[in-house]
Design an enzyme around this catalytic site. Sequence first.
Site, PDB file in Angstrom:
ATOM      1  CG  ASP A 231      -0.284   0.072   2.532  1.00  0.00           C
ATOM      2  OD1 ASP A 231       0.682  -0.673   2.741  1.00  0.00           O
ATOM      3  OD2 ASP A 231      -0.721   0.863   3.386  1.00  0.00           O
ATOM      4  CD  GLN A 232       4.599   1.651   4.020  1.00  0.00           C
ATOM      5  OE1 GLN A 232       5.638   2.311   4.016  1.00  0.00           O
ATOM      6  NE2 GLN A 232       4.379   0.659   4.858  1.00  0.00           N
TER       7      GLN A 232
ATOM      8  CG  HIS B  80      -4.077  -0.618   5.154  1.00  0.00           C
ATOM      9  ND1 HIS B  80      -3.198   0.032   5.965  1.00  0.00           N
ATOM     10  CD2 HIS B  80      -5.105  -0.978   5.955  1.00  0.00           C
ATOM     11  CE1 HIS B  80      -3.662   0.068   7.193  1.00  0.00           C
ATOM     12  NE2 HIS B  80      -4.823  -0.554   7.208  1.00  0.00           N
TER      13      HIS B  80
END
Length: 109
Positions: free
Chosen positions: A40-41, A63
Amino acid sequence: MAGSALGKKGVPAERVAGDSVDELLRNVESGGCVDEHLQDQLIIFMALAAGKSRVRSGPLTMHTKTAIHIAELVTKASFTVTPCGTDNSPETFLIECDGIGLINENIFE
């Protein structure tokens, strides 16, 4: 790829280590190149980059799904998620993004 676990009072260190190893092995066996904590980052960087970005991941987390949705709304980047699993790792996905090519004009070359 990583694995983690939290220790707590009364739980032997060997059990905590075993839980961490189990998580790492699950991530490795998923067939992805990133674990569930990293996928997700990467979404915002994919959205802001120029050209097409691709990353192979294991099962998508909520996420990650949320990050893709928000990144598309905010940046107008275009994402596609395609299952690319095999018999050995059926929950593998290819996340692709046509990024917007943001250039920071405050950085001098």
